[in-house]
Design an enzyme around this catalytic site. Sequence first.
Site, mmCIF file in Angstrom:
data_model
loop_
_atom_site.group_PDB
_atom_site.id
_atom_site.type_symbol
_atom_site.label_atom_id
_atom_site.label_comp_id
_atom_site.label_asym_id
_atom_site.label_seq_id
_atom_site.Cartn_x
_atom_site.Cartn_y
_atom_site.Cartn_z
ATOM 1 N N GLU A 3 -6.451 -4.255 10.422
ATOM 2 C CA GLU A 3 -5.183 -3.309 10.620
ATOM 3 C C GLU A 3 -5.449 -2.432 11.872
ATOM 4 O O GLU A 3 -6.251 -1.730 11.904
ATOM 5 C CB GLU A 3 -5.234 -2.325 9.590
ATOM 6 C CG GLU A 3 -4.787 -3.075 8.252
ATOM 7 C CD GLU A 3 -4.354 -2.148 7.302
ATOM 8 O OE1 GLU A 3 -2.921 -2.273 7.025
ATOM 9 O OE2 GLU A 3 -4.800 -1.140 7.135
ATOM 10 N N GLY A 56 2.535 -0.886 4.386
ATOM 11 C CA GLY A 56 2.590 0.414 3.901
ATOM 12 C C GLY A 56 4.074 0.920 3.949
ATOM 13 O O GLY A 56 4.717 0.474 2.820
ATOM 14 N N GLY A 57 4.651 1.432 5.130
ATOM 15 C CA GLY A 57 6.126 1.940 4.809
ATOM 16 C C GLY A 57 7.069 0.856 4.524
ATOM 17 O O GLY A 57 7.839 1.279 3.273
ATOM 18 N N ASN A 59 0.920 -1.137 0.047
ATOM 19 C CA ASN A 59 0.119 0.206 -0.007
ATOM 20 C C ASN A 59 1.054 1.338 0.062
ATOM 21 O O ASN A 59 1.411 1.649 1.179
ATOM 22 C CB ASN A 59 -0.875 -0.057 1.341
ATOM 23 C CG ASN A 59 -1.733 1.135 1.353
ATOM 24 O OD1 ASN A 59 -1.737 2.253 0.458
ATOM 25 N ND2 ASN A 59 -2.372 1.161 2.538
ATOM 26 N N TRP A 60 1.173 1.870 -1.012
ATOM 27 C CA TRP A 60 1.867 2.929 -1.356
ATOM 28 C C TRP A 60 1.481 4.217 -0.744
ATOM 29 O O TRP A 60 2.197 5.239 -0.463
ATOM 30 C CB TRP A 60 2.255 3.131 -2.823
ATOM 31 C CG TRP A 60 3.518 2.295 -3.195
ATOM 32 C CD1 TRP A 60 4.188 1.330 -2.789
ATOM 33 C CD2 TRP A 60 4.340 2.589 -4.346
ATOM 34 N NE1 TRP A 60 5.129 0.595 -3.401
ATOM 35 C CE2 TRP A 60 5.308 1.533 -4.323
ATOM 36 C CE3 TRP A 60 4.349 3.464 -5.264
ATOM 37 C CZ2 TRP A 60 6.293 1.342 -5.424
ATOM 38 C CZ3 TRP A 60 5.168 3.283 -6.457
ATOM 39 C CH2 TRP A 60 6.152 2.331 -6.367
ATOM 40 N N LYS A 61 0.253 4.244 -0.167
ATOM 41 C CA LYS A 61 -0.462 5.488 0.228
ATOM 42 C C LYS A 61 0.055 6.686 -0.608
ATOM 43 O O LYS A 61 -0.088 6.341 -1.791
ATOM 44 C CB LYS A 61 0.113 5.933 1.650
ATOM 45 C CG LYS A 61 -0.182 4.439 2.679
ATOM 46 C CD LYS A 61 -0.103 4.472 3.834
ATOM 47 C CE LYS A 61 -0.360 3.561 4.771
ATOM 48 N NZ LYS A 61 -0.459 3.405 6.065
ATOM 49 N N GLU A 85 -6.754 5.231 7.717
ATOM 50 C CA GLU A 85 -6.511 6.882 7.309
ATOM 51 C C GLU A 85 -7.750 7.597 6.591
ATOM 52 O O GLU A 85 -7.967 8.525 6.704
ATOM 53 C CB GLU A 85 -5.317 6.721 6.377
ATOM 54 C CG GLU A 85 -4.264 6.494 7.541
ATOM 55 C CD GLU A 85 -3.063 5.815 6.794
ATOM 56 O OE1 GLU A 85 -2.916 5.874 5.456
ATOM 57 O OE2 GLU A 85 -1.973 5.371 7.476
ATOM 58 N N GLY A 125 2.086 2.280 11.021
ATOM 59 C CA GLY A 125 3.049 3.315 11.095
ATOM 60 C C GLY A 125 3.801 3.606 12.186
ATOM 61 O O GLY A 125 4.285 4.587 12.401
ATOM 62 N N SER A 159 2.773 -1.987 10.586
ATOM 63 C CA SER A 159 4.223 -2.090 10.732
ATOM 64 C C SER A 159 4.883 -3.410 10.496
ATOM 65 O O SER A 159 5.740 -3.894 11.445
ATOM 66 C CB SER A 159 4.401 -1.767 12.438
ATOM 67 O OG SER A 159 4.080 -0.490 12.520
ATOM 68 N N HIS A 189 -9.820 2.038 4.896
ATOM 69 C CA HIS A 189 -8.571 2.127 5.403
ATOM 70 C C HIS A 189 -8.884 2.929 6.447
ATOM 71 O O HIS A 189 -9.523 4.032 6.363
ATOM 72 C CB HIS A 189 -7.546 2.396 4.665
ATOM 73 C CG HIS A 189 -6.201 2.581 4.979
ATOM 74 N ND1 HIS A 189 -5.629 3.478 6.096
ATOM 75 C CD2 HIS A 189 -4.997 1.270 4.818
ATOM 76 C CE1 HIS A 189 -4.440 3.009 6.497
ATOM 77 N NE2 HIS A 189 -4.356 1.934 5.787
#
Length: 245
Positions: free
Chosen positions: A159, A223-224, A6-8, A92, A165, A202, A90
């Site tokens: 999640e 993500g990250g 997930n590149w956001k 966010e 994150g 994470s 999501h």
Amino acid sequence: MKVIANWKMHGLKDDFLLWHKNLSETADENLFDDLGIAPPFTLLDECKTYQSKIKIGAQNISHLAEGPFTGEISAAMIKNIGADFVILGHSERRELHAEREDIIKSKLLEALNHNIHPVLCVGESKELYDAKKTEDFLYSQLYGSLNDLNNIKLSIAYEPIWAIGTGHVAKSFEINKIHATIKEICSREFDVQLENIIYGGSVNDQNSKEIFEQEHVDGALIGGASLDGYSFGRIANNFFDIHNR
Ligand code: PGA
């Protein structure tokens, strides 16, 4: 797809090329069917044109089909580019864009109507986790999105918000237990075919092996640690080591 990047809001033109090259140097391309990437909308076309085995998805779609909705992108539009899946609900988006359950349910229906596989995200806050209200909260999220729907096929990403994150990954045995509970709720309460249930929050190349070893964990939403092709490749290898033995 079971291991999803997930590149956001990251990634510019040509970034996918280098990412894919680095990923291919790290992991076996024959197994890429199990991988997915959700880049920003602007890179969907570039990712699709590359014709990798990796599944391509969007990070969101509108809950509406078409019309005067400035800035929105519909399910038909991402299908038209060739998207295979879409991430919905999501945390966010729930937080920054006040996405309520009824909106997420409409998005789910839009995705299904266009033959796009939905990956529905659920997860509790730290307050709810500390108060041991995770199960009740997950039930209410699932009920809000899935109640009354018939015979739908989807993936769920669990999640916990406090793990996203932050570097604070949830404990593996707790993830496993919650996944089992989600599976049980889905089969008992809703008319859904749960294709797989993946964990997000994470996940990295150090902790992913232990997470993938859990019985009820079918994959991960990352993500990250997915932004770097080598790092994502190492996570993919941890998955392949366990699931392609
Ligand atoms: P993270 O994000 O891996 O950076 O914690 C996961 C997600 O939000 O999907």
